[in-house]
Design a protein around this motif. Structure first.
Motif, PDB file in Angstrom:
ATOM      1  N   ALA A 136      44.326  27.973  33.284  1.00 32.16           N
ATOM      2  CA  ALA A 136      43.846  29.022  33.459  1.00 32.16           C
ATOM      3  C   ALA A 136      44.220  29.306  34.985  1.00 32.16           C
ATOM      4  CB  ALA A 136      42.204  29.091  33.433  1.00 32.16           C
ATOM      5  N   VAL A 137      44.437  30.478  35.281  1.00 34.93           N
ATOM      6  CA  VAL A 137      44.550  30.982  36.562  1.00 34.93           C
ATOM      7  C   VAL A 137      43.573  32.357  36.725  1.00 34.93           C
ATOM      8  CG1 VAL A 137      46.420  32.704  35.848  1.00 34.93           C
ATOM      9  CG2 VAL A 137      46.308  31.859  38.283  1.00 34.93           C
ATOM     10  N   ALA A 138      43.203  32.216  38.114  1.00 31.56           N
ATOM     11  CA  ALA A 138      42.305  33.595  38.363  1.00 31.56           C
ATOM     12  C   ALA A 138      42.786  34.221  39.763  1.00 31.56           C
ATOM     13  CB  ALA A 138      40.976  33.258  38.478  1.00 31.56           C
ATOM     14  N   LEU A 139      42.799  35.378  39.683  1.00 27.52           N
ATOM     15  CA  LEU A 139      43.028  36.003  40.868  1.00 27.52           C
ATOM     16  C   LEU A 139      41.884  36.991  41.248  1.00 27.52           C
ATOM     17  CD1 LEU A 139      46.788  37.223  39.901  1.00 27.52           C
ATOM     18  CD2 LEU A 139      46.372  35.368  41.488  1.00 27.52           C
ATOM     19  N   LEU A 140      41.569  37.199  42.468  1.00 26.86           N
ATOM     20  CA  LEU A 140      40.935  38.085  43.244  1.00 26.86           C
ATOM     21  C   LEU A 140      41.569  39.422  43.651  1.00 26.86           C
ATOM     22  CD1 LEU A 140      37.777  39.181  43.064  1.00 26.86           C
ATOM     23  CD2 LEU A 140      37.715  37.988  45.449  1.00 26.86           C
ATOM     24  N   VAL A 141      41.603  40.395  43.112  1.00 23.02           N
ATOM     25  CA  VAL A 141      42.574  41.525  43.519  1.00 23.02           C
ATOM     26  C   VAL A 141      41.683  42.717  43.994  1.00 23.02           C
ATOM     27  CG1 VAL A 141      44.373  40.624  42.304  1.00 23.02           C
ATOM     28  CG2 VAL A 141      42.998  42.385  41.277  1.00 23.02           C
ATOM     29  N   THR A 142      42.498  43.440  44.781  1.00 23.25           N
ATOM     30  CA  THR A 142      41.940  44.806  45.339  1.00 23.25           C
ATOM     31  C   THR A 142      43.185  45.472  45.537  1.00 23.25           C
ATOM     32  OG1 THR A 142      40.540  45.983  46.507  1.00 23.25           O
ATOM     33  CG2 THR A 142      42.011  44.322  47.766  1.00 23.25           C
ATOM     34  N   THR A 143      43.001  47.016  45.990  1.00 27.44           N
ATOM     35  CA  THR A 143      44.271  47.881  46.199  1.00 27.44           C
ATOM     36  C   THR A 143      44.592  47.476  47.505  1.00 27.44           C
ATOM     37  OG1 THR A 143      42.935  49.620  46.747  1.00 27.44           O
ATOM     38  CG2 THR A 143      43.696  49.629  44.369  1.00 27.44           C
ATOM     39  N   HIS A 172      36.633  45.445  43.932  1.00 26.72           N
ATOM     40  CA  HIS A 172      37.512  44.005  43.662  1.00 26.72           C
ATOM     41  C   HIS A 172      37.556  43.644  41.781  1.00 26.72           C
ATOM     42  CE1 HIS A 172      35.709  43.282  47.764  1.00 26.72           C
ATOM     43  NE2 HIS A 172      37.202  43.222  47.725  1.00 26.72           N
ATOM     44  N   VAL A 173      38.637  43.182  41.607  1.00 27.07           N
ATOM     45  CA  VAL A 173      38.690  42.692  40.037  1.00 27.07           C
ATOM     46  C   VAL A 173      39.165  41.250  40.117  1.00 27.07           C
ATOM     47  CG1 VAL A 173      39.639  43.196  37.866  1.00 27.07           C
ATOM     48  CG2 VAL A 173      39.567  44.974  39.291  1.00 27.07           C
ATOM     49  N   LEU A 174      38.218  40.320  39.364  1.00 28.02           N
ATOM     50  CA  LEU A 174      38.591  38.996  39.294  1.00 28.02           C
ATOM     51  C   LEU A 174      39.065  38.954  37.941  1.00 28.02           C
ATOM     52  CD1 LEU A 174      38.295  36.113  40.135  1.00 28.02           C
ATOM     53  CD2 LEU A 174      36.283  36.087  38.818  1.00 28.02           C
ATOM     54  N   VAL A 175      40.497  38.727  37.971  1.00 32.04           N
ATOM     55  CA  VAL A 175      41.471  38.735  36.698  1.00 32.04           C
ATOM     56  C   VAL A 175      41.651  37.331  36.439  1.00 32.04           C
ATOM     57  CG1 VAL A 175      43.521  39.187  35.634  1.00 32.04           C
ATOM     58  CG2 VAL A 175      42.587  40.841  37.450  1.00 32.04           C
ATOM     59  N   ILE A 176      41.295  36.843  35.174  1.00 29.80           N
ATOM     60  CA  ILE A 176      41.283  35.264  34.580  1.00 29.80           C
ATOM     61  C   ILE A 176      42.089  35.367  33.437  1.00 29.80           C
ATOM     62  CG2 ILE A 176      39.987  33.499  33.887  1.00 29.80           C
ATOM     63  CD1 ILE A 176      37.490  35.107  34.946  1.00 29.80           C
ATOM     64  N   ARG A 184      30.144  42.482  45.962  1.00 26.06           N
ATOM     65  CA  ARG A 184      30.392  43.757  45.968  1.00 26.06           C
ATOM     66  C   ARG A 184      30.523  44.018  44.597  1.00 26.06           C
ATOM     67  NH1 ARG A 184      34.226  42.213  49.981  1.00 26.06           N
ATOM     68  NH2 ARG A 184      32.910  42.576  52.074  1.00 26.06           N
ATOM     69  N   ARG A 185      30.952  45.451  44.229  1.00 27.42           N
ATOM     70  CA  ARG A 185      31.323  45.886  42.828  1.00 27.42           C
ATOM     71  C   ARG A 185      32.642  45.263  42.708  1.00 27.42           C
ATOM     72  NH1 ARG A 185      31.822  51.664  42.492  1.00 27.42           N
ATOM     73  NH2 ARG A 185      33.255  51.176  43.968  1.00 27.42           N
ATOM     74  N   THR A 186      32.418  43.963  41.798  1.00 26.95           N
ATOM     75  CA  THR A 186      33.576  43.256  41.434  1.00 26.95           C
ATOM     76  C   THR A 186      33.596  43.189  39.901  1.00 26.95           C
ATOM     77  OG1 THR A 186      33.519  41.709  43.224  1.00 26.95           O
ATOM     78  CG2 THR A 186      34.788  41.131  41.162  1.00 26.95           C
ATOM     79  N   LEU A 204      40.558  49.541  39.417  1.00 27.48           N
ATOM     80  CA  LEU A 204      40.221  50.020  40.769  1.00 27.48           C
ATOM     81  C   LEU A 204      40.443  51.358  41.003  1.00 27.48           C
ATOM     82  CD1 LEU A 204      41.988  46.718  42.041  1.00 27.48           C
ATOM     83  CD2 LEU A 204      39.658  47.235  42.655  1.00 27.48           C
ATOM     84  N   ALA A 205      41.372  51.948  40.514  1.00 29.28           N
ATOM     85  CA  ALA A 205      41.571  53.312  40.555  1.00 29.28           C
ATOM     86  C   ALA A 205      40.554  54.312  40.349  1.00 29.28           C
ATOM     87  CB  ALA A 205      43.097  53.686  39.884  1.00 29.28           C
TER      88      ALA A 205
END
Length: 180
Positions: free
Chosen positions: A172-179, A148-152, A58-60, A141-142
């Motif tokens: 490194a750490v990665a988080l896939l986040v949404t609201t 979604h946002v993939l934060v690395i 999707r729109r990530t 996101l707002a």
């Protein structure tokens, strides 16, 4: 601001690994472990959420946070520039832009959101994402440009006291986040 919900996460090195893991090579990126580190951590996180790369997204948005950036490439550029007898390798210019690896990830996974790289004032503890990166993920996101946002968050090793020293390991750490 709204709260973030973590959909998937990944880390390098894998906390469950039994010893050092070699980073897989990343075609088109040389002289440094930084871009393979970012790409592999992102891959692990996206696979944990979606499966194979063929599962188009999707729109990530992609958001890379690194206090130190790609120090190895910066050193390689300095050394190449000091050597007036040789041409500067063109790949060094390409990979010195932190968005280059994010473009690789976006193309591989079909991600269509914004691409952002930031440098927080100081590196967070290993395995943590800087708060300013999480704040920016909330803004992305707002804003409505991404679902979604993939934060690395990625930092290259300082060298430490040798291969067994935790400071000698790229992290490194990665988080896939949404609201929420």
């Amino acid at each position: 601001m709204t709260a973030l919900r973590i959909l998937a996460q990944a880390a390098w090195p894998d906390p469950d690994a039994r010893g050092p893991e070699p980073l897989p090579p990343l075609p088109g990126f040389a002289a440094s472990t930084f871009n393979p580190l970012v790409a592999e951590t992102a891959e692990r996180c996206l696979r944990a959420h979606r499966g194979a790369a063929g599962d188009r997204g999707r729109r990530t948005a992609l958001l890379l946070a690194s206090a130190s950036g790609d120090r190895a490439t910066a050193r390689a550029i300095d050394e190449a520039a000091a050597d007036t007898t040789r041409r500067m390798p063109p790949l060094l210019f390409f990979q010195s832009n932190p968005n280059a690896v994010l473009g690789h990830i976006a193309a591989r996974w079909g991600l269509t959101g914004p691409v952002v790289a930031i440098s927080p004032a100081q590196a967070p503890p290993p395995g943590r994402v800087p708060q300013d990166a999480l704040d920016l993920a909330e803004l992305l996101l707002a804003d409505g440009d991404a679902d979604h946002v993939l934060v690395i968050a990625a930092e290259q090793a300082d060298g430490g006291d040798g291969p067994g020293d935790p400071a000698a390991t790229d992290r490194a750490v990665a988080l896939l986040v949404t609201t929420v």
